[in-house]
Design a protein around this motif. Structure first.
Motif, PDB file in Angstrom:
ATOM      1  N   ALA A  42      -7.536 -16.564  -4.806  1.00 35.89           N
ATOM      2  CA  ALA A  42      -7.212 -15.152  -5.025  1.00 35.89           C
ATOM      3  C   ALA A  42      -6.459 -14.577  -3.830  1.00 35.89           C
ATOM      4  N   GLY A  43      -6.808 -15.032  -2.648  1.00 37.10           N
ATOM      5  CA  GLY A  43      -6.089 -14.571  -1.453  1.00 37.10           C
ATOM      6  C   GLY A  43      -4.632 -14.991  -1.478  1.00 37.10           C
ATOM      7  N   LEU A  44      -4.386 -16.225  -1.898  1.00 37.92           N
ATOM      8  CA  LEU A  44      -2.998 -16.699  -1.995  1.00 37.92           C
ATOM      9  C   LEU A  44      -2.246 -15.968  -3.109  1.00 37.92           C
ATOM     10  N   ALA A  45      -2.932 -15.706  -4.230  1.00 35.51           N
ATOM     11  CA  ALA A  45      -2.299 -14.950  -5.311  1.00 35.51           C
ATOM     12  C   ALA A  45      -2.002 -13.527  -4.865  1.00 35.51           C
ATOM     13  N   LEU A  46      -2.897 -12.946  -4.064  1.00 35.39           N
ATOM     14  CA  LEU A  46      -2.650 -11.609  -3.532  1.00 35.39           C
ATOM     15  C   LEU A  46      -1.429 -11.612  -2.625  1.00 35.39           C
ATOM     16  N   LEU A  47      -1.301 -12.634  -1.798  1.00 35.45           N
ATOM     17  CA  LEU A  47      -0.123 -12.736  -0.923  1.00 35.45           C
ATOM     18  C   LEU A  47       1.165 -12.898  -1.733  1.00 35.45           C
ATOM     19  N   ALA A  48       1.071 -13.525  -2.896  1.00 30.50           N
ATOM     20  CA  ALA A  48       2.244 -13.656  -3.760  1.00 30.50           C
ATOM     21  C   ALA A  48       2.559 -12.344  -4.461  1.00 30.50           C
ATOM     22  N   THR A  49       1.562 -11.512  -4.677  1.00 29.40           N
ATOM     23  CA  THR A  49       1.757 -10.233  -5.369  1.00 29.40           C
ATOM     24  C   THR A  49       2.314  -9.160  -4.442  1.00 29.40           C
ATOM     25  N   VAL A  50       1.919  -9.187  -3.191  1.00 23.19           N
ATOM     26  CA  VAL A  50       2.295  -8.135  -2.241  1.00 23.19           C
ATOM     27  C   VAL A  50       3.810  -7.928  -2.151  1.00 23.19           C
ATOM     28  N   PRO A  51       4.656  -8.962  -2.077  1.00 18.00           N
ATOM     29  CA  PRO A  51       6.102  -8.707  -1.983  1.00 18.00           C
ATOM     30  C   PRO A  51       6.677  -7.981  -3.200  1.00 18.00           C
ATOM     31  N   PHE A  52       6.089  -8.167  -4.374  1.00 18.71           N
ATOM     32  CA  PHE A  52       6.597  -7.489  -5.560  1.00 18.71           C
ATOM     33  C   PHE A  52       6.276  -5.997  -5.532  1.00 18.71           C
ATOM     34  N   GLY A  53       5.351  -5.576  -4.691  1.00 12.58           N
ATOM     35  CA  GLY A  53       4.981  -4.173  -4.602  1.00 12.58           C
ATOM     36  C   GLY A  53       5.504  -3.464  -3.371  1.00 12.58           C
ATOM     37  N   PRO A  55       7.758  -1.321  -1.001  1.00 17.20           N
ATOM     38  CA  PRO A  55       7.095  -0.977   0.260  1.00 17.20           C
ATOM     39  C   PRO A  55       5.720  -0.354   0.070  1.00 17.20           C
ATOM     40  N   TRP A  56       5.301  -0.174  -1.166  1.00 16.12           N
ATOM     41  CA  TRP A  56       4.034   0.519  -1.443  1.00 16.12           C
ATOM     42  C   TRP A  56       2.821  -0.285  -1.003  1.00 16.12           C
ATOM     43  N   THR A  57       2.916  -1.599  -0.966  1.00 16.31           N
ATOM     44  CA  THR A  57       1.758  -2.417  -0.616  1.00 16.31           C
ATOM     45  C   THR A  57       1.578  -2.577   0.894  1.00 16.31           C
ATOM     46  N   LEU A  58       2.448  -1.996   1.683  1.00 22.96           N
ATOM     47  CA  LEU A  58       2.256  -2.075   3.133  1.00 22.96           C
ATOM     48  C   LEU A  58       0.937  -1.421   3.540  1.00 22.96           C
ATOM     49  N   GLY A  59       0.539  -0.379   2.829  1.00 16.76           N
ATOM     50  CA  GLY A  59      -0.741   0.256   3.104  1.00 16.76           C
ATOM     51  C   GLY A  59      -1.904  -0.675   2.840  1.00 16.76           C
ATOM     52  N   LEU A  60      -1.727  -1.582   1.907  1.00 14.31           N
ATOM     53  CA  LEU A  60      -2.769  -2.579   1.623  1.00 14.31           C
ATOM     54  C   LEU A  60      -2.990  -3.492   2.819  1.00 14.31           C
ATOM     55  N   LEU A  61      -1.913  -3.854   3.470  1.00 11.62           N
ATOM     56  CA  LEU A  61      -2.026  -4.749   4.620  1.00 11.62           C
ATOM     57  C   LEU A  61      -2.689  -4.060   5.799  1.00 11.62           C
ATOM     58  N   LEU A  62      -2.540  -2.729   5.864  1.00 11.52           N
ATOM     59  CA  LEU A  62      -3.131  -1.973   6.957  1.00 11.52           C
ATOM     60  C   LEU A  62      -4.464  -1.336   6.569  1.00 11.52           C
ATOM     61  N   GLY A  63      -4.853  -1.471   5.310  1.00 16.75           N
ATOM     62  CA  GLY A  63      -6.061  -0.839   4.791  1.00 16.75           C
ATOM     63  C   GLY A  63      -7.325  -1.446   5.378  1.00 16.75           C
ATOM     64  N   PRO A  64      -8.436  -0.763   5.160  1.00 13.49           N
ATOM     65  CA  PRO A  64      -9.708  -1.282   5.696  1.00 13.49           C
ATOM     66  C   PRO A  64     -10.145  -2.549   4.969  1.00 13.49           C
ATOM     67  N   THR A  65     -10.823  -3.385   5.675  1.00 17.72           N
ATOM     68  CA  THR A  65     -11.292  -4.644   5.096  1.00 17.72           C
ATOM     69  C   THR A  65     -12.550  -4.448   4.251  1.00 17.72           C
ATOM     70  N   THR A  66     -13.080  -3.247   4.240  1.00 14.78           N
ATOM     71  CA  THR A  66     -14.294  -2.987   3.470  1.00 14.78           C
ATOM     72  C   THR A  66     -13.997  -2.611   2.019  1.00 14.78           C
ATOM     73  N   VAL A  75      -4.633  -2.035  -6.604  1.00 12.08           N
ATOM     74  CA  VAL A  75      -3.535  -1.464  -5.813  1.00 12.08           C
ATOM     75  C   VAL A  75      -2.344  -2.414  -5.778  1.00 12.08           C
ATOM     76  N   ALA A  76      -2.591  -3.688  -5.559  1.00 13.65           N
ATOM     77  CA  ALA A  76      -1.495  -4.666  -5.494  1.00 13.65           C
ATOM     78  C   ALA A  76      -0.760  -4.761  -6.822  1.00 13.65           C
ATOM     79  N   VAL A  77      -1.517  -4.851  -7.912  1.00 15.94           N
ATOM     80  CA  VAL A  77      -0.901  -4.969  -9.239  1.00 15.94           C
ATOM     81  C   VAL A  77      -0.198  -3.668  -9.616  1.00 15.94           C
ATOM     82  N   GLY A  78      -0.818  -2.544  -9.317  1.00 16.89           N
ATOM     83  CA  GLY A  78      -0.208  -1.247  -9.627  1.00 16.89           C
ATOM     84  C   GLY A  78       1.107  -1.038  -8.890  1.00 16.89           C
ATOM     85  N   CYS A  79       1.141  -1.424  -7.636  1.00 22.25           N
ATOM     86  CA  CYS A  79       2.377  -1.280  -6.857  1.00 22.25           C
ATOM     87  C   CYS A  79       3.482  -2.187  -7.390  1.00 22.25           C
ATOM     88  N   ALA A  80       3.131  -3.381  -7.788  1.00 21.92           N
ATOM     89  CA  ALA A  80       4.130  -4.303  -8.338  1.00 21.92           C
ATOM     90  C   ALA A  80       4.705  -3.753  -9.640  1.00 21.92           C
TER      91      ALA A  80
END
Length: 111
Positions: A42-53, A55-66, A75-80
């Motif tokens: 799932a982590g690798l799939a998330l990394l594959a999804t992030v570029p499709f979203g 600049p909106w997914t940049l907040g995901l990379l900086l978001g809290p780990t909790t 968020v990742a799917v919605g941004c894509a």
């Protein structure tokens, strides 16, 4: 009156939507599987999804780990998919602008 040109298939938009659909299904299926340890797939799939979203997914990379896994996936799917919608809207806007310009040229200059 000349008949309108046949509409072209928006190949780039269809490819964009298809790629996002594949990555979305992959991410949802992998994230839905319960695991004891870290879900590497799932982590690798998330990394594959992030570029499709971007600049909106940049907040995901900086978001809290909790954040819960479901929130991160949503968020990742919605941004894509937001980018697919923006791509379609840009295509419609450019088509209308081109049609207006063509109509203005056909009428000729007004004085």
């Amino acid at each position: 009156m000349a008949s309108p040109r046949p509409r072209r298939v928006p190949r780039l938009l269809v490819a964009h939507a298809a790629a996002v659909a594949v990555v979305t299904v992959l991410l949802v299926v992998l994230a839905a599987q319960p695991v004891q340890d870290a879900n590497i797939g799932a982590g690798l799939a998330l990394l594959a999804t992030v570029p499709f979203g971007l600049p909106w997914t940049l907040g995901l990379l900086l978001g809290p780990t909790t954040w819960a896994t479901a929130v991160v996936v949503a968020v990742a799917v919605g941004c894509a998919w937001l980018n697919v919608v923006l791509h379609a809207l840009l295509r419609v806007h450019l088509r209308r602008r081109r049609a207006a310009r063509t109509d203005a040229e056909a009428v000729g200059p007004t004085r």
